[in-house]
Design an enzyme around this catalytic site. Structure first.
Site, PDB file in Angstrom:
ATOM      1  N   ASP A 182      52.907  17.399  21.372  1.00 19.60           N
ATOM      2  CA  ASP A 182      52.018  18.563  21.370  1.00 19.60           C
ATOM      3  C   ASP A 182      52.701  19.742  20.690  1.00 19.60           C
ATOM      4  O   ASP A 182      53.769  20.179  21.117  1.00 19.60           O
ATOM      5  CB  ASP A 182      51.661  18.953  22.813  1.00 19.60           C
ATOM      6  CG  ASP A 182      50.729  20.146  22.851  1.00 19.60           C
ATOM      7  OD1 ASP A 182      49.518  19.949  22.648  1.00 19.60           O
ATOM      8  OD2 ASP A 182      51.203  21.282  23.063  1.00 19.60           O
ATOM      9  N   TYR A 202      53.718  27.759  17.357  1.00 21.88           N
ATOM     10  CA  TYR A 202      55.040  27.390  17.882  1.00 21.88           C
ATOM     11  C   TYR A 202      56.113  27.405  16.786  1.00 21.88           C
ATOM     12  O   TYR A 202      57.300  27.263  17.081  1.00 21.88           O
ATOM     13  CB  TYR A 202      55.026  25.997  18.538  1.00 21.88           C
ATOM     14  CG  TYR A 202      54.105  25.834  19.731  1.00 21.88           C
ATOM     15  CD1 TYR A 202      53.406  26.912  20.274  1.00 21.88           C
ATOM     16  CD2 TYR A 202      53.931  24.597  20.324  1.00 21.88           C
ATOM     17  CE1 TYR A 202      52.557  26.742  21.351  1.00 21.88           C
ATOM     18  CE2 TYR A 202      53.085  24.420  21.410  1.00 21.88           C
ATOM     19  CZ  TYR A 202      52.394  25.500  21.919  1.00 21.88           C
ATOM     20  OH  TYR A 202      51.551  25.318  22.993  1.00 21.88           O
ATOM     21  N   LYS A 231      47.239  22.971  17.077  1.00 19.05           N
ATOM     22  CA  LYS A 231      46.209  23.925  17.510  1.00 19.05           C
ATOM     23  C   LYS A 231      46.021  25.038  16.484  1.00 19.05           C
ATOM     24  O   LYS A 231      46.995  25.433  15.824  1.00 19.05           O
ATOM     25  CB  LYS A 231      46.613  24.568  18.844  1.00 19.05           C
ATOM     26  CG  LYS A 231      47.123  23.581  19.869  1.00 19.05           C
ATOM     27  CD  LYS A 231      47.441  24.212  21.205  1.00 19.05           C
ATOM     28  CE  LYS A 231      48.160  23.221  22.101  1.00 19.05           C
ATOM     29  NZ  LYS A 231      49.610  23.198  21.952  1.00 19.05           N
ATOM     30  N   HIS A 233      43.160  27.015  20.173  1.00 17.16           N
ATOM     31  CA  HIS A 233      44.263  27.393  21.063  1.00 17.16           C
ATOM     32  C   HIS A 233      43.842  28.373  22.167  1.00 17.16           C
ATOM     33  O   HIS A 233      44.350  28.314  23.285  1.00 17.16           O
ATOM     34  CB  HIS A 233      45.403  28.006  20.229  1.00 17.16           C
ATOM     35  CG  HIS A 233      46.746  27.914  20.869  1.00 17.16           C
ATOM     36  ND1 HIS A 233      47.910  27.825  20.153  1.00 17.16           N
ATOM     37  CD2 HIS A 233      47.124  27.884  22.174  1.00 17.16           C
ATOM     38  CE1 HIS A 233      48.938  27.752  20.992  1.00 17.16           C
ATOM     39  NE2 HIS A 233      48.483  27.794  22.211  1.00 17.16           N
TER      40      HIS A 233
HETATM   41  N1  NAP Z   1      47.518  25.532  25.091  1.00 16.62           N
HETATM   42  C1  NAP Z   1      48.279  26.484  25.578  1.00 16.62           C
HETATM   43  O1  NAP Z   1      47.872  27.659  25.644  1.00 16.62           O
HETATM   44  C2  NAP Z   1      49.665  26.165  26.050  1.00 16.62           C
HETATM   45  C3  NAP Z   1      50.394  27.113  26.777  1.00 16.62           C
HETATM   46  C4  NAP Z   1      51.679  26.785  27.213  1.00 16.62           C
HETATM   47  C5  NAP Z   1      52.206  25.524  26.928  1.00 16.62           C
HETATM   48  N2  NAP Z   1      51.484  24.615  26.201  1.00 16.62           N
HETATM   49  C6  NAP Z   1      52.037  23.264  25.895  1.00 16.62           C
HETATM   50  O2  NAP Z   1      52.398  22.641  27.131  1.00 16.62           O
HETATM   51  C7  NAP Z   1      53.782  22.258  27.082  1.00 16.62           C
HETATM   52  C8  NAP Z   1      54.402  22.302  28.463  1.00 16.62           C
HETATM   53  O3  NAP Z   1      54.320  23.588  29.036  1.00 16.62           O
HETATM   54  P1  NAP Z   1      55.552  24.596  29.114  1.00 16.62           P
HETATM   55  O4  NAP Z   1      56.543  24.244  28.084  1.00 16.62           O
HETATM   56  O5  NAP Z   1      54.976  25.964  29.066  1.00 16.62           O
HETATM   57  O6  NAP Z   1      56.141  24.414  30.562  1.00 16.62           O
HETATM   58  P2  NAP Z   1      56.596  23.177  31.496  1.00 16.62           P
HETATM   59  O7  NAP Z   1      56.578  21.902  30.750  1.00 16.62           O
HETATM   60  O8  NAP Z   1      55.828  23.308  32.757  1.00 16.62           O
HETATM   61  O9  NAP Z   1      58.091  23.581  31.878  1.00 16.62           O
HETATM   62  C9  NAP Z   1      59.122  23.632  30.962  1.00 16.62           C
HETATM   63  C10 NAP Z   1      60.339  24.185  31.704  1.00 16.62           C
HETATM   64  O10 NAP Z   1      60.778  23.258  32.704  1.00 16.62           O
HETATM   65  C11 NAP Z   1      62.129  22.857  32.452  1.00 16.62           C
HETATM   66  N3  NAP Z   1      62.201  21.427  32.760  1.00 16.62           N
HETATM   67  C12 NAP Z   1      61.527  20.418  32.174  1.00 16.62           C
HETATM   68  N4  NAP Z   1      61.813  19.243  32.738  1.00 16.62           N
HETATM   69  C13 NAP Z   1      62.690  19.501  33.737  1.00 16.62           C
HETATM   70  C14 NAP Z   1      63.357  18.698  34.683  1.00 16.62           C
HETATM   71  N5  NAP Z   1      63.169  17.382  34.732  1.00 16.62           N
HETATM   72  N6  NAP Z   1      64.194  19.298  35.577  1.00 16.62           N
HETATM   73  C15 NAP Z   1      64.399  20.646  35.536  1.00 16.62           C
HETATM   74  N7  NAP Z   1      63.792  21.460  34.642  1.00 16.62           N
HETATM   75  C16 NAP Z   1      62.945  20.893  33.757  1.00 16.62           C
HETATM   76  C17 NAP Z   1      62.388  23.173  30.998  1.00 16.62           C
HETATM   77  O11 NAP Z   1      63.732  23.530  30.792  1.00 16.62           O
HETATM   78  P3  NAP Z   1      64.680  22.818  29.677  1.00 16.62           P
HETATM   79  O12 NAP Z   1      63.919  22.790  28.374  1.00 16.62           O
HETATM   80  O13 NAP Z   1      65.875  23.713  29.648  1.00 16.62           O
HETATM   81  O14 NAP Z   1      64.963  21.456  30.214  1.00 16.62           O
HETATM   82  C18 NAP Z   1      61.506  24.407  30.779  1.00 16.62           C
HETATM   83  O15 NAP Z   1      62.175  25.567  31.235  1.00 16.62           O
HETATM   84  C19 NAP Z   1      54.370  23.261  26.087  1.00 16.62           C
HETATM   85  O16 NAP Z   1      55.643  22.884  25.634  1.00 16.62           O
HETATM   86  C20 NAP Z   1      53.306  23.277  25.031  1.00 16.62           C
HETATM   87  O17 NAP Z   1      53.385  22.129  24.217  1.00 16.62           O
HETATM   88  C21 NAP Z   1      50.219  24.922  25.775  1.00 16.62           C
END
Ligand code: NAP
Length: 282
Positions: A43, A48, A73, A106
């Site tokens: 994704d 990004y 997106k 998005h």
């Molecule tokens: N459509 C939208 O508006 C939108 C908005 C936000 C995000 N997204 C998409 O959704 C994806 C996921 O959401 P997100 O990146 O915001 O947050 P997330 O996946 O909920 O959390 C990521 C955080 O958790 C940590 N983490 C991940 N796995 C872990 C584990 N096993 N143990 C401990 N910590 C862990 C990561 O740190 P480290 O990297 O340091 O491990 C990072 O700080 C994004 O990357 C993006 O592709 C879309």
């Protein structure tokens, strides 16, 4: 891996790899490691700033294009029919591919109806395998649904144990629209990895807290795209297919819902102002 089928018959991996906040300098390594761990859905988004490096990594991996699902997106700045067609081509060029598996609006701001017409056309031309939206509230979703030729196949929204969005999920499922959780781990906020309820459940199943949360998404029938830059966590996050949360676990997790987002409030007019102002190119 398990798969989720869209309303057009396409099946996508239920669990993918998120790339928000992965800087270009780390992207290639992260994508290669994620592919090595078995992730096949990536994704990304124009906003990004890592599409180019993702494209390079995918080519370098040697994995055939048709075995990898790429989602991107269109940003608010590129809303509208013509702008979206242009933005789509820019994403294709950066990713060095000739089609996308998933292309999403998005944010529910600016001329997203014009964008949707472009997505419908690109879908019909075979340039996108599935089209969808992100961050659409129930009423905006239903309005778009009622005014579309091709129905949204997926809505990517924030979901995690602290913001469960059950009503929205039920409504989308009623309209045969799949849900994909962004921020499935609440971006690590609210001390989610130290939460006592989740810790007890994780100890009971001999799994990590992250695995418990992702398994919870899976059992709700929700797709998810956790992000991490660490290979050991990529492995941890994808290994959720060999245990089951029971009713007691699920009812304990249900109690963690606070009912609103602490990350972004799409109902607030200041969010519309901020995201309309946020530019990703000249
Ligand atoms: N459509 C939208 O508006 C939108 C908005 C936000 C995000 N997204 C998409 O959704 C994806 C996921 O959401 P997100 O990146 O915001 O947050 P997330 O996946 O909920 O959390 C990521 C955080 O958790 C940590 N983490 C991940 N796995 C872990 C584990 N096993 N143990 C401990 N910590 C862990 C990561 O740190 P480290 O990297 O340091 O491990 C990072 O700080 C994004 O990357 C993006 O592709 C879309």
């Amino acid at each position: 891996m398990e798969y989720i089928q869209f309303n057009n018959g396409l099946s996508l991996p239920v669990l993918g790899y998120g790339t928000l906040h992965i800087p270009p300098k780390d992207t290639k390594r992260c994508i290669l490691e994620a592919l090595q761990c078995g992730y096949r859905l990536i994704d990304t988004a124009a906003s990004y700033f890592n599409e180019k490096e993702i494209g390079e990594a995918i080519r370098e991996s040697g994995i055939p294009r048709n075995e990898i699902f790429i989602a991107s997106k269109v940003w608010v700045q590129d809303a509208g029919y013509e702008n979206t067609l242009k933005a789509f081509q820019t994403s294709l060029d950066k990713l060095q591919v000739d089609y996308l598996d998933l292309y999403l609006i998005h944010q529910p701001y600016s001329d997203y109806y014009g964008s949707w017409r472009a997505l419908e056309e690109l879908y019909q031309a075979g340039k996108i395998k599935a089209i969808g939206i992100c961050n659409f509230s129930k009423e905006r979703f239903v309005d778009l649904y009622l005014n579309s030729k091709i129905l949204p196949m997926i809505n990517q929204i924030e979901i995690h144990p602290f913001y469960q969005q059950d009503e929205t999920i039920a409504l989308m499922k009623n309209y045969d629209c799949q849900i994909q959780a962004w921020g499935p781990l609440n971006e690590g906020q609210r001390e989610i990895f130290d939460n006592p309820v989740l810790k007890t459940i994780s100890q009971k199943h001999q799994k990590s807290i992250s695995q418990v949360i992702l398994r919870w998404h899976l059992q709700k029938g929700i797709m998810m795209i956790p992000k991490t830059v660490h290979q050991e966590r990529m492995e941890e996050n994808i290994n959720i297919f060999d245990f089951m949360l029971d009713d007691e676990d699920l009812s304990e997790i249900r109690k963690l819902d606070i009912g609103y987002s602490e990350i972004i409030d799409h109902q607030c007019y200041t969010t519309a102002k901020w995201l309309n102002k946020y530019k990703i190119h000249d």
